[in-house]
Design a protein around this motif. Structure first.
Motif, mmCIF file in Angstrom:
data_model
loop_
_atom_site.group_PDB
_atom_site.id
_atom_site.type_symbol
_atom_site.label_atom_id
_atom_site.label_comp_id
_atom_site.label_asym_id
_atom_site.label_seq_id
_atom_site.Cartn_x
_atom_site.Cartn_y
_atom_site.Cartn_z
ATOM 1 N N ALA A 168 4.846 7.949 2.630
ATOM 2 C CA ALA A 168 5.250 7.380 3.914
ATOM 3 C C ALA A 168 4.398 6.156 4.248
ATOM 4 O O ALA A 168 3.270 6.006 3.767
ATOM 5 N N LYS A 169 4.939 5.290 5.087
ATOM 6 C CA LYS A 169 4.242 4.059 5.449
ATOM 7 C C LYS A 169 2.914 4.355 6.144
ATOM 8 O O LYS A 169 1.908 3.678 5.886
ATOM 9 N N ASP A 170 2.897 5.373 7.011
ATOM 10 C CA ASP A 170 1.654 5.721 7.703
ATOM 11 C C ASP A 170 0.597 6.223 6.720
ATOM 12 O O ASP A 170 -0.597 5.926 6.871
ATOM 13 N N SER A 171 1.014 6.974 5.710
ATOM 14 C CA SER A 171 0.082 7.449 4.691
ATOM 15 C C SER A 171 -0.477 6.282 3.891
ATOM 16 O O SER A 171 -1.665 6.255 3.527
ATOM 17 N N SER A 224 -5.208 2.864 2.683
ATOM 18 C CA SER A 224 -5.779 1.519 2.568
ATOM 19 C C SER A 224 -6.676 1.174 3.749
ATOM 20 O O SER A 224 -7.111 0.026 3.888
ATOM 21 N N LYS A 225 -6.878 2.184 4.639
ATOM 22 C CA LYS A 225 -7.737 2.012 5.818
ATOM 23 C C LYS A 225 -7.269 0.878 6.713
ATOM 24 O O LYS A 225 -8.064 0.159 7.318
ATOM 25 N N GLY A 226 -5.950 0.698 6.754
ATOM 26 C CA GLY A 226 -5.360 -0.300 7.641
ATOM 27 C C GLY A 226 -5.442 -1.719 7.154
ATOM 28 O O GLY A 226 -4.998 -2.646 7.848
ATOM 29 N N ASN A 227 -5.991 -1.958 5.982
ATOM 30 C CA ASN A 227 -6.122 -3.305 5.433
ATOM 31 C C ASN A 227 -5.007 -3.540 4.416
ATOM 32 O O ASN A 227 -4.965 -2.889 3.376
ATOM 33 N N PRO A 228 -4.073 -4.452 4.687
ATOM 34 C CA PRO A 228 -2.941 -4.671 3.780
ATOM 35 C C PRO A 228 -3.351 -5.198 2.409
ATOM 36 O O PRO A 228 -2.544 -5.189 1.477
ATOM 37 N N ASN A 229 -4.591 -5.673 2.279
ATOM 38 C CA ASN A 229 -5.060 -6.195 0.985
ATOM 39 C C ASN A 229 -6.085 -5.281 0.313
ATOM 40 O O ASN A 229 -6.672 -5.646 -0.703
ATOM 41 N N PRO A 250 -3.495 7.555 -11.954
ATOM 42 C CA PRO A 250 -4.712 6.726 -11.952
ATOM 43 C C PRO A 250 -4.505 5.289 -11.489
ATOM 44 O O PRO A 250 -5.481 4.551 -11.303
ATOM 45 N N ASN A 251 -3.271 4.857 -11.330
ATOM 46 C CA ASN A 251 -3.000 3.457 -10.996
ATOM 47 C C ASN A 251 -3.500 3.101 -9.599
ATOM 48 O O ASN A 251 -3.515 3.945 -8.690
ATOM 49 N N GLU A 252 -3.876 1.840 -9.455
ATOM 50 C CA GLU A 252 -4.276 1.311 -8.157
ATOM 51 C C GLU A 252 -3.251 0.293 -7.675
ATOM 52 O O GLU A 252 -2.560 -0.346 -8.476
ATOM 53 N N SER A 253 -3.184 0.146 -6.365
ATOM 54 C CA SER A 253 -2.252 -0.831 -5.786
ATOM 55 C C SER A 253 -2.750 -1.217 -4.415
ATOM 56 O O SER A 253 -3.743 -0.664 -3.911
ATOM 57 N N ILE A 254 -2.064 -2.180 -3.803
ATOM 58 C CA ILE A 254 -2.374 -2.597 -2.437
ATOM 59 C C ILE A 254 -1.112 -2.444 -1.600
ATOM 60 O O ILE A 254 0.008 -2.484 -2.130
#
Length: 382
Positions: A347-350, A355-360, A369-373
């Motif tokens: 979900a978008k809230d999750s 991301s602690k509210g930081n879009p980047n 294991p993958n990472e994303s922003i």
């Protein structure tokens, strides 16, 4: 429940007003007679009104006396219900559930339900008195639907077949089998005439009407035609379920209603009926939840959500539902499902919490294991 059933049977037996229709007709006749007499001889107005008053008083006393039995049965039935069901269902009532003003919304829902149920005179009166904007063309469509359904009750398939032929392209776009099913039932109807008198009619009907369906329904047509080999003992044949189905006419009527409503952009069942039925299923759980909340002096704070999950039958599921695997909450338009580059969906809230509210801010997917922003996630539509 025995006491309730007993009082209900008594109410059903004594609760009909049909026997009073004649008395009402007599009163109407007296009123019309008085009006005509006064119109013809205005000088007799006082005398005629006195006669009318006497007649109305006598009629009122007669009706009041004769209806005591009905009201008595109704009162006993209501007391039996109150004795058995002591729960106050108003505890589940939420006055803010509908947007303001809610009256028009509810009036429209009731009017549409009446139209869909074929109660056109009552619907017209409600539309007029509530000043509702419901197109007359829609009501006419449902009049046509009920005319065709009435023909189906009489085992006359011609109006339904004509309607399906006129909508052939639209039905084909939705993948509907209605037109072929109607022709198949007509073939079966001819074929099962008593003493084999309809087999020739069935064969002629197949020659005239099945050719256009050959490409798509060849296997079904072949099955129908092979039944000629078993016409002397159809009940013991492999085709007995097709030719001797007791629910065939009801099934095709239901299918016709569903397709008819679908072409109008409406569901097969009345939304008001479905909402009331879903509410009846959910009511015991909501009442229990409300009792618990009152005891703990708490309130449900989330808007547009129920405090507990209400399991409903699969027939009540009209669209896909996605529950976020992280928050365990059902997604909404405000909190839609989002797919990360790795293919996992949350979900978008999750997504914002991870991301602690930081879009980047880079974060690890909770399932691989993958990472994303967050900016790489795309919204998913089911």
């Amino acid at each position: 429940m025995d006491a309730i059933i007993k009082e209900f049977n008594r109410l059903e037996k004594n609760g009909s007003f049909d026997k009073y229709i004649e008395d009402v007709d007599q009163l109407i006749a007296l009123l019309q007679k008085t009006r005509n007499t006064i119109d013809a001889a205005p000088q007799s107005r006082r005398e005629q009104l006195a006669i009318l008053k006497s007649g109305c008083t006598e009629w009122t006393n007669k009706m009041a006396e004769s209806q005591k039995e009905i009201y008595g049965a109704l009162s006993k039935y209501a007391k039996a219900l109150d004795k058995k069901f002591k729960v106050d269902i108003e505890a589940a009532y939420n006055p803010d559930a509908f947007p303001k003003p809610a009256d028009k919304l509810l009036d429209r829902a009731v009017a549409m339900h009446l139209i869909r149920e074929g109660q056109f005179q009552v619907a017209d009166r409600l539309i007029h008195e509530a000043n509702l904007d419901i197109p007359e063309e829609l009501e006419q469509e449902f009049m046509d639907m009920y005319r065709i359904l009435e023909s189906l009750k009489q085992k006359d398939l011609r109006p339904a077949i004509e309607w399906a032929a006129s909508k052939r392209d639209k039905l084909a776009q939705s993948g509907s089998n209605l037109e072929f099913n109607l022709h198949s039932l007509q073939f079966v109807h001819f074929f099962t005439y008593p003493n084999g008198t309809g087999t020739r009619l069935a064969l002629e009907y197949a020659r005239e009407n099945f050719a256009v369906f050959g490409d798509r329904y060849l296997a079904d047509i072949s099955k129908l035609m092979c039944a000629f080999l078993f016409q002397s003992n159809l009940q013991a044949s492999p085709y007995a379920s097709t030719f001797l189905s007791p629910s065939a006419w009801d099934d095709v009527a239901h299918s016709f209603t569903k397709e008819f409503c679908s072409l109008l952009g409406l569901s097969a069942d009345s939304p008001l009926y479905l909402a009331a039925l879903a509410g009846a299923i959910a009511l015991p759980t909501l009442l229990k939840m409300g009792s618990i909340m009152r005891e703990k002096q708490t309130e449900w704070s989330s808007e547009n959500e129920l405090p507990v999950e209400i399991p409903l039958p699969s027939s009540f599921q009209f669209h896909a539902i996605f529950v976020c695997p992280v928050s365990k909450e059902q997604t909404t338009d405000e909190n839609p499902p989002m797919m990360m580059p790795c293919g996992h969906i949350v979900a978008k809230d999750s997504l914002a919490r991870m991301s602690k509210g930081n879009p980047n801010q880079r974060f690890k997917c909770p399932y691989c294991p993958n990472e994303s922003i967050p900016n790489q996630a795309i919204r998913v539509y089911f």
